[in-house]
Design an enzyme around this catalytic site. Structure first.
Site, short mmCIF file in Angstrom:
data_model
loop_
_atom_site.label_atom_id
_atom_site.label_comp_id
_atom_site.label_asym_id
_atom_site.label_seq_id
_atom_site.Cartn_x
_atom_site.Cartn_y
_atom_site.Cartn_z
N ASP A 119 75.44 3.51 51.44
CA ASP A 119 75.18 4.55 52.44
C ASP A 119 74.86 3.90 53.79
O ASP A 119 75.69 3.16 54.31
CB ASP A 119 74.04 5.45 51.93
CG ASP A 119 73.79 6.69 52.76
OD1 ASP A 119 74.51 7.68 52.58
OD2 ASP A 119 72.87 6.65 53.60
N HIS A 284 75.73 10.54 44.32
CA HIS A 284 75.74 9.63 45.46
C HIS A 284 74.91 8.37 45.19
O HIS A 284 75.27 7.29 45.65
CB HIS A 284 75.19 10.36 46.68
CG HIS A 284 75.07 9.54 47.92
ND1 HIS A 284 76.14 8.91 48.51
CD2 HIS A 284 73.98 9.23 48.69
CE1 HIS A 284 75.75 8.26 49.60
NE2 HIS A 284 74.44 8.44 49.72
#
Length: 304
Positions: A119, A284
């Protein structure tokens, strides 16, 4: 005999990566980072994402430490690292944060190292690979697109998934005020919505993430604000100059690229000719939800 005084409840200890030492190490421009270091062998630096800290790597780091020196910083502005006030676009530019990473590795005696990021950390890793190719031997980026590609890919109703990107891109003031009014609700939304397996984020870990974010609203917003401006400008300049990642690159992605209408592998291949792109079936937070898959991919990358 007077009644006993009720015991004060103990404050829960912040989780740590077992066997790792916590150190404060200088980054760029006088900023010090909180860094967990463990193991021995060829160095691997692991960079966390949003809204997390270095603790997100706890499973992967423990495995890699069997035969690597594993270095897990909190990015500037996050966790227990310094949070300098945003004095200009460069304070939280990924170029600056990449310089932090190189400085930390050098302070630990490593001029060359493998680098993996998730990320936000993946954006820092990407920039480090472009800016410091002599320092980064191998590169892995988890569940993200390069900054410029991300902004170009988001459009229409599908861009609603990235509402926080647009909120935190606004000039200083309003985003910080809105998020500070209900930080646990804001950051907790992403921990809940982006997790396919809630058990991957135990209560103590989730509480540690929320506490860290609660104390870092201005710097987290500044990090995102930089991505809407100076970071995209840096990517644009590299694209125009034809600069590419020369090291072996691994990208791990959720199965969300097709749903949003773009080809993630093709976008990454434009930056990384030596690319291995893999889809991972999880949410995620793949280093916590599928640590075995992530560790396997990183070990394969490290022998290339």
């Amino acid at each position: 005999m007077p009644p006993a005084t009720p015991a004060t409840p103990a404050t829960p200890a912040t989780p740590v990566i077992p066997g790792f030492d916590q150190r404060r190490i200088p980054g760029a421009g006088g900023v010090h980072l909180n860094v967990a270091v463990g193991g021995s062998g060829h160095p691997v630096v692991l960079l966390h994402g949003f809204p997390q800290t270095h603790l997100m790597w706890r499973h992967v780091a423990a495995d890699l430490a069997a035969d690597h020196t594993v270095i897990c910083p909190d990015l500037r502005g996050y966790g227990a690292s310094d949070k300098p006030a945003e004095s200009g676009a460069g304070t939280y530019a990924k170029r600056t944060m990449a310089a932090d990473v190189v400085a930390v590795a050098r302070a630990l005696g490593h001029e060359r190292f493998a680098l993996a990021g998730h990320d936000r950390g993946a954006l820092v890793a990407f920039r480090a690979g472009l800016d410091h190719p002599d320092a980064v031997s191998h590169l892995a980026c988890l569940d993200v697109l390069p900054t410029l590609d991300m902004w170009e890919a988001l459009h229409g109703a599908g861009a609603a998934v990235g509402f926080h990107l647009y909120l935190m891109a606004q000039p200083p003031g309003l985003p910080e005020q809105l998020i500070s009014a209900a930080p646990d609700a804001f950051f907790g939304h992403f921990l809940d919505a982006w997790t396919a397996d809630p058990a991957a984020l135990p209560a103590d870990v989730r509480a540690a993430y929320l506490a860290a974010c609660r104390a870092a609203v201005p710097s987290i917003v500044a990090d995102y604000r930089a991505s809407a401006g100076i970071d995209a400008d840096h990517d644009r300049a590299d694209r125009a100059a034809g600069n590419r990642l020369g090291m072996p690159v691994t990208v791990l992605q959720q199965d969300w690229g097709a749903a949003l209408g773009y080809d993630s592998a093709a976008l990454w291949r434009a930056w990384a000719p030596d690319l291995r792109h893999t889809t991972v079936t999880c949410g995620h937070f793949m280093a916590e939800e599928a640590p075995g898959d992530v560790t396997k991919a990183l070990r394969y990358l490290l022998i290339r």
